[in-house]
Scaffold this motif. Structure first.
Motif, PDB file in Angstrom:
ATOM      1  N   ALA A   1       0.818  -1.214   0.000  1.00 38.37           N
ATOM      2  CA  ALA A   1       0.000   0.000   0.000  1.00 38.37           C
ATOM      3  C   ALA A   1       0.849   1.261   0.000  1.00 38.37           C
ATOM      4  O   ALA A   1       0.523   2.233  -0.678  1.00 38.37           O
ATOM      5  CB  ALA A   1      -0.933  -0.007   1.216  1.00 38.37           C
ATOM      6  N   ASP A   2       1.959   1.267   0.771  1.00 40.40           N
ATOM      7  CA  ASP A   2       2.761   2.482   0.827  1.00 40.40           C
ATOM      8  C   ASP A   2       3.395   2.795  -0.522  1.00 40.40           C
ATOM      9  O   ASP A   2       3.488   3.960  -0.926  1.00 40.40           O
ATOM     10  CB  ASP A   2       3.829   2.374   1.914  1.00 40.40           C
ATOM     11  CG  ASP A   2       4.737   1.171   1.750  1.00 40.40           C
ATOM     12  OD1 ASP A   2       4.424   0.280   0.926  1.00 40.40           O
ATOM     13  OD2 ASP A   2       5.762   1.110   2.451  1.00 40.40           O
ATOM     14  N   ALA A   3       3.822   1.754  -1.248  1.00 43.87           N
ATOM     15  CA  ALA A   3       4.395   1.972  -2.574  1.00 43.87           C
ATOM     16  C   ALA A   3       3.344   2.472  -3.552  1.00 43.87           C
ATOM     17  O   ALA A   3       3.602   3.344  -4.387  1.00 43.87           O
ATOM     18  CB  ALA A   3       5.035   0.684  -3.090  1.00 43.87           C
ATOM     19  N   LEU A   4       2.144   1.920  -3.450  1.00 41.14           N
ATOM     20  CA  LEU A   4       1.051   2.361  -4.317  1.00 41.14           C
ATOM     21  C   LEU A   4       0.732   3.835  -4.090  1.00 41.14           C
ATOM     22  O   LEU A   4       0.610   4.612  -5.040  1.00 41.14           O
ATOM     23  CB  LEU A   4      -0.190   1.511  -4.058  1.00 41.14           C
ATOM     24  CG  LEU A   4      -1.443   1.970  -4.804  1.00 41.14           C
ATOM     25  CD1 LEU A   4      -1.475   1.407  -6.205  1.00 41.14           C
ATOM     26  CD2 LEU A   4      -2.697   1.603  -4.037  1.00 41.14           C
ATOM     27  N   ILE A   5       0.617   4.233  -2.834  1.00 48.66           N
ATOM     28  CA  ILE A   5       0.278   5.614  -2.504  1.00 48.66           C
ATOM     29  C   ILE A   5       1.381   6.556  -2.966  1.00 48.66           C
ATOM     30  O   ILE A   5       1.109   7.640  -3.488  1.00 48.66           O
ATOM     31  CB  ILE A   5       0.024   5.742  -0.994  1.00 48.66           C
ATOM     32  CG1 ILE A   5      -1.252   4.987  -0.622  1.00 48.66           C
ATOM     33  CG2 ILE A   5      -0.094   7.213  -0.597  1.00 48.66           C
ATOM     34  CD1 ILE A   5      -1.458   4.825   0.862  1.00 48.66           C
ATOM     35  N   ARG A   6       2.633   6.143  -2.767  1.00 48.10           N
ATOM     36  CA  ARG A   6       3.751   6.972  -3.199  1.00 48.10           C
ATOM     37  C   ARG A   6       3.719   7.188  -4.706  1.00 48.10           C
ATOM     38  O   ARG A   6       3.910   8.297  -5.205  1.00 48.10           O
ATOM     39  CB  ARG A   6       5.071   6.316  -2.773  1.00 48.10           C
ATOM     40  CG  ARG A   6       6.303   7.141  -3.076  1.00 48.10           C
ATOM     41  CD  ARG A   6       7.511   6.614  -2.325  1.00 48.10           C
ATOM     42  NE  ARG A   6       7.845   5.250  -2.667  1.00 48.10           N
ATOM     43  CZ  ARG A   6       7.790   4.231  -1.823  1.00 48.10           C
ATOM     44  NH1 ARG A   6       7.362   4.400  -0.579  1.00 48.10           N
ATOM     45  NH2 ARG A   6       8.141   3.017  -2.208  1.00 48.10           N
ATOM     46  N   GLN A   7       3.465   6.121  -5.446  1.00 52.45           N
ATOM     47  CA  GLN A   7       3.436   6.205  -6.900  1.00 52.45           C
ATOM     48  C   GLN A   7       2.243   7.024  -7.389  1.00 52.45           C
ATOM     49  O   GLN A   7       2.375   7.881  -8.271  1.00 52.45           O
ATOM     50  CB  GLN A   7       3.393   4.791  -7.481  1.00 52.45           C
ATOM     51  CG  GLN A   7       3.687   4.713  -8.959  1.00 52.45           C
ATOM     52  CD  GLN A   7       3.761   3.266  -9.424  1.00 52.45           C
ATOM     53  OE1 GLN A   7       2.785   2.522  -9.288  1.00 52.45           O
ATOM     54  NE2 GLN A   7       4.896   2.863  -9.941  1.00 52.45           N
ATOM     55  N   ALA A   8       1.066   6.772  -6.813  1.00 49.65           N
ATOM     56  CA  ALA A   8      -0.140   7.484  -7.238  1.00 49.65           C
ATOM     57  C   ALA A   8      -0.067   8.969  -6.891  1.00 49.65           C
ATOM     58  O   ALA A   8      -0.429   9.826  -7.700  1.00 49.65           O
ATOM     59  CB  ALA A   8      -1.371   6.847  -6.596  1.00 49.65           C
ATOM     60  N   SER A   9       0.408   9.298  -5.697  1.00 47.75           N
ATOM     61  CA  SER A   9       0.481  10.703  -5.293  1.00 47.75           C
ATOM     62  C   SER A   9       1.489  11.466  -6.147  1.00 47.75           C
ATOM     63  O   SER A   9       1.275  12.641  -6.472  1.00 47.75           O
ATOM     64  CB  SER A   9       0.840  10.813  -3.814  1.00 47.75           C
ATOM     65  OG  SER A   9       2.112  10.248  -3.536  1.00 47.75           O
ATOM     66  N   SER A  10       2.582  10.810  -6.540  1.00 41.64           N
ATOM     67  CA  SER A  10       3.551  11.458  -7.421  1.00 41.64           C
ATOM     68  C   SER A  10       2.947  11.753  -8.784  1.00 41.64           C
ATOM     69  O   SER A  10       3.164  12.823  -9.371  1.00 41.64           O
ATOM     70  CB  SER A  10       4.795  10.578  -7.588  1.00 41.64           C
ATOM     71  OG  SER A  10       5.525  10.486  -6.387  1.00 41.64           O
ATOM     72  N   ALA A  11       2.152  10.801  -9.294  1.00 43.18           N
ATOM     73  CA  ALA A  11       1.514  10.995 -10.597  1.00 43.18           C
ATOM     74  C   ALA A  11       0.522  12.155 -10.551  1.00 43.18           C
ATOM     75  O   ALA A  11       0.504  13.011 -11.443  1.00 43.18           O
ATOM     76  CB  ALA A  11       0.812   9.707 -11.024  1.00 43.18           C
ATOM     77  N   VAL A  12      -0.300  12.198  -9.511  1.00 50.09           N
ATOM     78  CA  VAL A  12      -1.288  13.263  -9.379  1.00 50.09           C
ATOM     79  C   VAL A  12      -0.595  14.613  -9.221  1.00 50.09           C
ATOM     80  O   VAL A  12      -0.993  15.615  -9.833  1.00 50.09           O
ATOM     81  CB  VAL A  12      -2.214  12.984  -8.178  1.00 50.09           C
ATOM     82  CG1 VAL A  12      -3.110  14.190  -7.886  1.00 50.09           C
ATOM     83  CG2 VAL A  12      -3.070  11.749  -8.442  1.00 50.09           C
ATOM     84  N   THR A  13       0.453  14.660  -8.414  1.00 49.79           N
ATOM     85  CA  THR A  13       1.191  15.901  -8.193  1.00 49.79           C
ATOM     86  C   THR A  13       1.827  16.400  -9.480  1.00 49.79           C
ATOM     87  O   THR A  13       1.770  17.598  -9.799  1.00 49.79           O
ATOM     88  CB  THR A  13       2.265  15.698  -7.117  1.00 49.79           C
ATOM     89  OG1 THR A  13       1.644  15.339  -5.874  1.00 49.79           O
ATOM     90  CG2 THR A  13       3.080  16.964  -6.916  1.00 49.79           C
ATOM     91  N   CYS A  14       2.470  15.502 -10.213  1.00 46.58           N
ATOM     92  CA  CYS A  14       3.090  15.883 -11.484  1.00 46.58           C
ATOM     93  C   CYS A  14       2.069  16.467 -12.451  1.00 46.58           C
ATOM     94  O   CYS A  14       2.306  17.505 -13.078  1.00 46.58           O
ATOM     95  CB  CYS A  14       3.765  14.670 -12.127  1.00 46.58           C
ATOM     96  SG  CYS A  14       5.413  14.311 -11.507  1.00 46.58           S
ATOM     97  N   ALA A  15       0.945  15.781 -12.582  1.00 49.53           N
ATOM     98  CA  ALA A  15      -0.079  16.244 -13.519  1.00 49.53           C
ATOM     99  C   ALA A  15      -0.610  17.614 -13.111  1.00 49.53           C
ATOM    100  O   ALA A  15      -0.877  18.466 -13.966  1.00 49.53           O
ATOM    101  CB  ALA A  15      -1.216  15.230 -13.597  1.00 49.53           C
ATOM    102  N   PHE A  16      -0.753  17.848 -11.812  1.00 53.81           N
ATOM    103  CA  PHE A  16      -1.329  19.111 -11.339  1.00 53.81           C
ATOM    104  C   PHE A  16      -0.317  20.256 -11.380  1.00 53.81           C
ATOM    105  O   PHE A  16      -0.564  21.299 -11.999  1.00 53.81           O
ATOM    106  CB  PHE A  16      -1.858  18.933  -9.914  1.00 53.81           C
ATOM    107  CG  PHE A  16      -2.495  20.170  -9.349  1.00 53.81           C
ATOM    108  CD1 PHE A  16      -3.674  20.667  -9.884  1.00 53.81           C
ATOM    109  CD2 PHE A  16      -1.911  20.843  -8.287  1.00 53.81           C
ATOM    110  CE1 PHE A  16      -4.261  21.819  -9.370  1.00 53.81           C
ATOM    111  CE2 PHE A  16      -2.495  21.996  -7.761  1.00 53.81           C
ATOM    112  CZ  PHE A  16      -3.667  22.482  -8.304  1.00 53.81           C
TER     113      PHE A  16
END
Length: 279
Positions: free
Chosen positions: A37-52
């Motif tokens: 879960a921690d790896a998933l959240i890290r990856q997903a939050s980075s993607a959302v942050t980059c896009a925004f």
């Protein structure tokens, strides 16, 4: 469709360093398939942050995987039998999804300067029988950095109206800074999900305006466990893993510029199986 080259050993980078380092090389992404879960959240939050922050995409759609072992801290990886063909009802699904989405919002950056403090996240139920909710992240940098996420919207007209209201009152308020609004695990796939009469409105309001910035879908093809991973701004990546839970790492076997239909994934896996047999 591309057959993947074997990537070098991946490392986790900040979204900004990652974007700089991989400029022009997105066709061969150095991505890891998250197994916790921690790896998933890290990856997903980075993607959302980059896009925004980097690309100015303030309306986004994301899809998180569902698995009991992921949330329960069990020893086995989260890509388990339960994650393939989830059988939980809407309310049970929300029970698993809500803490994951809340954790993700705490990690997403919406302002260049936030003092390193996480936002305060609150949740508001929408329709209990749908298992839907609206999360609000209050940024320490002030209201301009707030974010919202709608969990499990479906094709009912109520959600089209609610999405439009959130845009007017929060994310797209006239003469104000655009704020992040996520649709998390929506129940639709494409325009056909709304039927003949609702498709046009849904296409204009949602499908054309909420690009997928992170998704991890899991299913079985030809007796093999497949993970389809989208991380902004990379292509859709296809990972192949054994079904015997041997602990072997999933293998990146190909990528697609757009989310592939089943027949394209099936053809890719058939080709991979043939090549393995020829070795």
């Amino acid at each position: 469709m591309r057959i993947a080259m074997q990537p070098r050993q991946p490392v986790w980078l900040s979204p900004f360093l990652l974007l700089k380092w991989t400029e022009g090389l997105s066709q061969y992404p150095p991505l890891l398939l998250p197994t916790r879960a921690d790896a998933l959240i890290r990856q997903a939050s980075s993607a959302v942050t980059c896009a925004f922050l980097q690309d100015g995409i303030h309306r986004q759609s994301i899809r998180l995987p569902l698995s009991e072992s992921m949330y329960g801290g069990k020893e086995e990886g989260f890509v388990a039998d339960r994650a393939i063909g989830w059988q939980g009802g809407a309310q049970e699904t929300l029970r698993f999804l809500l803490p994951l989405a809340s954790h993700l919002l705490r990690r997403v950056r919406t302002a260049e300067q936030d003092g390193g403090l996480p936002p305060r996240v609150t949740d508001q139920p929408l329709l209990d029988f749908d298992g839907s909710a609206l999360l609000t992240a209050e940024s320490p940098a002030g209201p301009r950095g707030d974010a919202q996420a709608m969990l499990q919207p479906n094709t009912d007209g109520y959600y089209l109206r609610t999405i439009r209201a959130v845009e007017e009152q929060f994310s797209d308020t006239p003469n104000k800074r655009k704020r992040l609004f996520l649709l998390v695990n929506p129940a639709w796939r494409d325009r056909s999900s709304w039927g003949f009469f609702g498709g046009k409105e849904a296409q204009e309001l949602i499908l054309d305006r909420y690009p997928t910035t992170f998704a991890l879908d899991q299913f079985v093809v030809r007796g093999r466990k497949i993970s389809l991973l989208k991380v902004w701004s990379y292509d859709w990546c296809v990972f192949l893993a054994p079904m015997d839970f041997s602990g072997d790492a999933a293998e990146l076997v190909g990528s697609f510029a757009e989310r592939p239909e089943y027949d394209k994934i099936d053809a890719l896996i058939e080709e991979c199986i043939r090549k393995k047999k020829e070795k």
